[in-house]
Design a protein around this motif. Structure first.
Motif, PDB file in Angstrom:
ATOM      1  N   ASP A  44       1.027  -1.183  -0.098  1.00 36.44           N
ATOM      2  CA  ASP A  44       0.354  -0.050  -0.473  1.00 36.44           C
ATOM      3  C   ASP A  44       1.343   0.987  -0.218  1.00 36.44           C
ATOM      4  O   ASP A  44       1.716   1.680   0.819  1.00 36.44           O
ATOM      5  CB  ASP A  44      -0.951  -0.240   0.696  1.00 36.44           C
ATOM      6  CG  ASP A  44      -2.150   0.861   1.067  1.00 36.44           C
ATOM      7  OD1 ASP A  44      -1.649   2.061   0.645  1.00 36.44           O
ATOM      8  OD2 ASP A  44      -2.976   1.144   2.044  1.00 36.44           O
ATOM      9  N   PRO A  45       1.059   2.037  -0.986  1.00 42.82           N
ATOM     10  CA  PRO A  45       1.917   3.370  -0.816  1.00 42.82           C
ATOM     11  C   PRO A  45       1.228   4.232   0.467  1.00 42.82           C
ATOM     12  O   PRO A  45       2.100   5.430   0.020  1.00 42.82           O
ATOM     13  CB  PRO A  45       1.639   3.636  -2.180  1.00 42.82           C
ATOM     14  CG  PRO A  45       0.085   3.320  -2.810  1.00 42.82           C
ATOM     15  CD  PRO A  45       0.061   2.202  -1.868  1.00 42.82           C
ATOM     16  N   ALA A  46       0.119   4.307   0.577  1.00 44.74           N
ATOM     17  CA  ALA A  46      -0.717   5.360   1.090  1.00 44.74           C
ATOM     18  C   ALA A  46       0.298   5.145   2.194  1.00 44.74           C
ATOM     19  O   ALA A  46       0.456   6.288   3.711  1.00 44.74           O
ATOM     20  CB  ALA A  46      -1.995   5.297   1.445  1.00 44.74           C
ATOM     21  N   LEU A  47       0.951   3.890   3.129  1.00 37.94           N
ATOM     22  CA  LEU A  47       0.955   3.626   4.025  1.00 37.94           C
ATOM     23  C   LEU A  47       2.443   4.325   4.081  1.00 37.94           C
ATOM     24  O   LEU A  47       3.627   4.848   3.518  1.00 37.94           O
ATOM     25  CB  LEU A  47       1.518   2.481   4.434  1.00 37.94           C
ATOM     26  CG  LEU A  47       0.219   1.484   4.681  1.00 37.94           C
ATOM     27  CD1 LEU A  47       0.229  -0.089   5.202  1.00 37.94           C
ATOM     28  CD2 LEU A  47      -0.902   2.779   5.224  1.00 37.94           C
ATOM     29  N   ASP A  48       2.626   4.545   5.280  1.00 36.36           N
ATOM     30  CA  ASP A  48       4.279   5.690   5.810  1.00 36.36           C
ATOM     31  C   ASP A  48       5.186   4.494   6.594  1.00 36.36           C
ATOM     32  O   ASP A  48       4.999   3.282   6.660  1.00 36.36           O
ATOM     33  CB  ASP A  48       4.545   6.690   6.426  1.00 36.36           C
ATOM     34  CG  ASP A  48       3.950   6.139   8.378  1.00 36.36           C
ATOM     35  OD1 ASP A  48       4.702   5.928   9.260  1.00 36.36           O
ATOM     36  OD2 ASP A  48       3.008   6.514   8.674  1.00 36.36           O
ATOM     37  N   ALA A 188       2.448  15.769   4.133  1.00 38.66           N
ATOM     38  CA  ALA A 188       2.498  15.071   5.301  1.00 38.66           C
ATOM     39  C   ALA A 188       2.797  14.128   5.345  1.00 38.66           C
ATOM     40  O   ALA A 188       2.559  14.167   7.095  1.00 38.66           O
ATOM     41  CB  ALA A 188       0.969  15.931   4.982  1.00 38.66           C
ATOM     42  N   SER A 189       3.304  13.430   4.864  1.00 38.62           N
ATOM     43  CA  SER A 189       4.072  12.050   5.676  1.00 38.62           C
ATOM     44  C   SER A 189       4.991  11.205   6.362  1.00 38.62           C
ATOM     45  O   SER A 189       4.794  11.147   7.454  1.00 38.62           O
ATOM     46  CB  SER A 189       3.516  10.993   4.917  1.00 38.62           C
ATOM     47  OG  SER A 189       4.908  11.051   3.638  1.00 38.62           O
ATOM     48  N   VAL A 190       5.803  13.150   6.514  1.00 39.20           N
ATOM     49  CA  VAL A 190       6.767  13.176   7.046  1.00 39.20           C
ATOM     50  C   VAL A 190       7.125  13.375   8.520  1.00 39.20           C
ATOM     51  O   VAL A 190       6.461  14.188   8.958  1.00 39.20           O
ATOM     52  CB  VAL A 190       8.324  13.727   6.026  1.00 39.20           C
ATOM     53  CG1 VAL A 190       9.796  13.373   6.530  1.00 39.20           C
ATOM     54  CG2 VAL A 190       8.043  13.186   4.885  1.00 39.20           C
ATOM     55  N   TYR A 191       7.509  12.586   9.410  1.00 35.20           N
ATOM     56  CA  TYR A 191       7.442  12.515  11.051  1.00 35.20           C
ATOM     57  C   TYR A 191       8.895  11.498  11.153  1.00 35.20           C
ATOM     58  O   TYR A 191       9.205  10.731  11.066  1.00 35.20           O
ATOM     59  CB  TYR A 191       6.147  12.658  11.306  1.00 35.20           C
ATOM     60  CG  TYR A 191       5.529  10.632  11.692  1.00 35.20           C
ATOM     61  CD1 TYR A 191       5.266  10.119  12.540  1.00 35.20           C
ATOM     62  CD2 TYR A 191       5.285  10.172  10.167  1.00 35.20           C
ATOM     63  CE1 TYR A 191       4.859   8.973  12.926  1.00 35.20           C
ATOM     64  CE2 TYR A 191       4.774   8.845  10.258  1.00 35.20           C
ATOM     65  CZ  TYR A 191       4.528   8.025  11.981  1.00 35.20           C
ATOM     66  OH  TYR A 191       3.918   6.600  11.947  1.00 35.20           O
ATOM     67  N   ALA A 230       8.254   8.218   5.941  1.00 37.17           N
ATOM     68  CA  ALA A 230       7.268   9.021   5.186  1.00 37.17           C
ATOM     69  C   ALA A 230       6.961   7.822   4.311  1.00 37.17           C
ATOM     70  O   ALA A 230       7.161   6.765   3.960  1.00 37.17           O
ATOM     71  CB  ALA A 230       8.459   9.693   4.425  1.00 37.17           C
ATOM     72  N   SER A 231       5.462   8.148   3.708  1.00 41.06           N
ATOM     73  CA  SER A 231       5.006   7.192   1.900  1.00 41.06           C
ATOM     74  C   SER A 231       5.920   7.172   0.813  1.00 41.06           C
ATOM     75  O   SER A 231       6.781   8.936   0.869  1.00 41.06           O
ATOM     76  CB  SER A 231       4.277   7.390   2.023  1.00 41.06           C
ATOM     77  OG  SER A 231       4.205   9.214   1.470  1.00 41.06           O
ATOM     78  N   VAL A 232       6.227   7.139   0.414  1.00 38.90           N
ATOM     79  CA  VAL A 232       7.060   6.221  -0.773  1.00 38.90           C
ATOM     80  C   VAL A 232       6.910   7.847  -1.773  1.00 38.90           C
ATOM     81  O   VAL A 232       7.302   8.364  -2.283  1.00 38.90           O
ATOM     82  CB  VAL A 232       6.673   5.232  -1.427  1.00 38.90           C
ATOM     83  CG1 VAL A 232       7.626   5.242  -2.734  1.00 38.90           C
ATOM     84  CG2 VAL A 232       7.807   4.148  -1.425  1.00 38.90           C
ATOM     85  N   PRO A 233       5.440   8.297  -1.897  1.00 44.85           N
ATOM     86  CA  PRO A 233       5.078   8.633  -2.922  1.00 44.85           C
ATOM     87  C   PRO A 233       5.537  10.310  -2.131  1.00 44.85           C
ATOM     88  O   PRO A 233       5.542  11.161  -3.032  1.00 44.85           O
ATOM     89  CB  PRO A 233       3.351   9.224  -3.076  1.00 44.85           C
ATOM     90  CG  PRO A 233       3.398   7.332  -2.822  1.00 44.85           C
ATOM     91  CD  PRO A 233       4.345   7.266  -1.785  1.00 44.85           C
TER      92      PRO A 233
END
Length: 328
Positions: A44-48, A188-191, A230-233
């Motif tokens: 799933d590319p939406a996952l970090d 937004a996915s970077v943390y 982070a997510s891949v995208p």
């Protein structure tokens, strides 16, 4: 070829790697659009995901950005940024030496605690990190430097670099990442989770190559060297910014010193010359590995192309990901 056709083709290529679940994103110029991002997925590319040591490449950007802001200089020492180190052996090490792996610090702190944690990782899949910043500083204060080395890759060194830069900015590292890289670039996915309690519901689990569950690699101390998620995208969107010279701290990508063999290093980012189909190319890249993930981020800055690849089965992706980048 439509974007849908491109994604289907990329997924077929990725499945041909035979590495199990993987998320891959490619970035390439396209007519009418300076950059087109295509994602091929077997997860799933939406996952970090855990970026592992690709985190160092992000810390390199933050270091160069802090230089541009006048908060640090290449000659700033650890003692200047982190006075708590006092007269520890590493206190006189410069941030530039840390950034280019020339500090003399070992890869990991030496001692029985480190050996025990590495054993727990191999035997039980546990997170070998998890220290607070104060604990990392205490480890560093007890660590002797290796003298007369050209380059010695150091996780400990990059932990110290990131926390030193953050200290000079008056922010915790996680906040530095959020306010100076993630938010300005819309990622937004970077943390940077300090503990498992900080993991988001979108956190992808990681596994060993044989499919055994692995604890997430989290830790306040670890963040700058291997704790960014982070997510891949979103990593591919960062690659677009880097290719467009539109990210903070771009000087991090420029090679400054020899690392090993033909490899040269800037602030974490490696550059290597390669020959492909009779042409000389230069690839700028970093990879990463944790207990449950392997990652690769590579750029061909002259051609404006990039590849991001992450496996949640901890299987190496460098060779096929680099071949894909050269073929774009």
């Amino acid at each position: 070829m439509t974007e849908h056709d491109g994604a289907a083709h990329l997924e077929r290529v990725v499945r041909g790697w035979g590495v199990g679940p993987v998320v891959v994103a490619t970035v390439a110029p396209a007519a009418g659009d300076p950059r087109t991002l295509v994602v091929g997925v077997d997860a799933d590319p939406a996952l970090d995901v855990e970026l592992g040591s690709v985190s160092k490449a992000l810390t390199g950007l933050l270091f160069e950005d802090a230089i541009e802001r006048g908060e640090v200089a290449r000659t700033t020492t650890l003692a200047d940024a982190l006075p708590v180190l006092g007269d520890a052996p590493c206190a006189a090490v410069t941030l530039e030496a840390l950034a280019t792996h020339r500090s003399g610090l070992p890869r990991l702190p030496r001692g029985s605690a480190t050996l025990r944690r590495q054993w727990d990782l191999v035997a039980h899949g546990r997170n070998p990190y998890g220290e607070s910043v104060a604990e990392v500083l205490a480890q560093a204060a007890r660590t002797r430097l290796t003298r007369k080395v050209n380059a010695l890759y150091s996780n400990l060194g990059y932990e110290l670099l990131g926390h030193a830069v953050a200290a000079r900015a008056g922010l915790p590292y996680a906040e530095l990442m959020r306010t100076r890289l993630a938010e300005p670039l819309g990622l937004a996915s970077v943390y940077v989770p300090a503990s498992s309690a900080d993991l988001r519901p979108t956190a992808m689990p990681g596994f060993s190559p044989r499919g055994r569950p692995r604890e997430a690699w989290v830790g306040e101390g670890l963040g700058p060297a291997g704790g960014v998620r982070a997510s891949v995208p979103d990593v591919a969107r960062l690659a677009v910014k880097l290719l467009d010279q539109a990210a903070p701290g771009m000087a991090a990508l420029d090679p400054r010193v020899r690392f090993a063999g033909p490899l040269r290093v800037g602030s974490a980012w490696m550059t290597v010359p390669v020959r492909h189909e009779g042409q000389e190319r230069r690839i700028t890249w970093h990879n990463g590995g944790t207990g449950g993930f392997r990652s690769f981020l590579g750029l061909d800055r002259e051609r404006g192309t990039a590849v991001v690849a992450v496996s949640p089965r901890a299987r190496a992706l460098d060779r096929p990901a680099r071949e894909l980048l050269l073929a774009l």
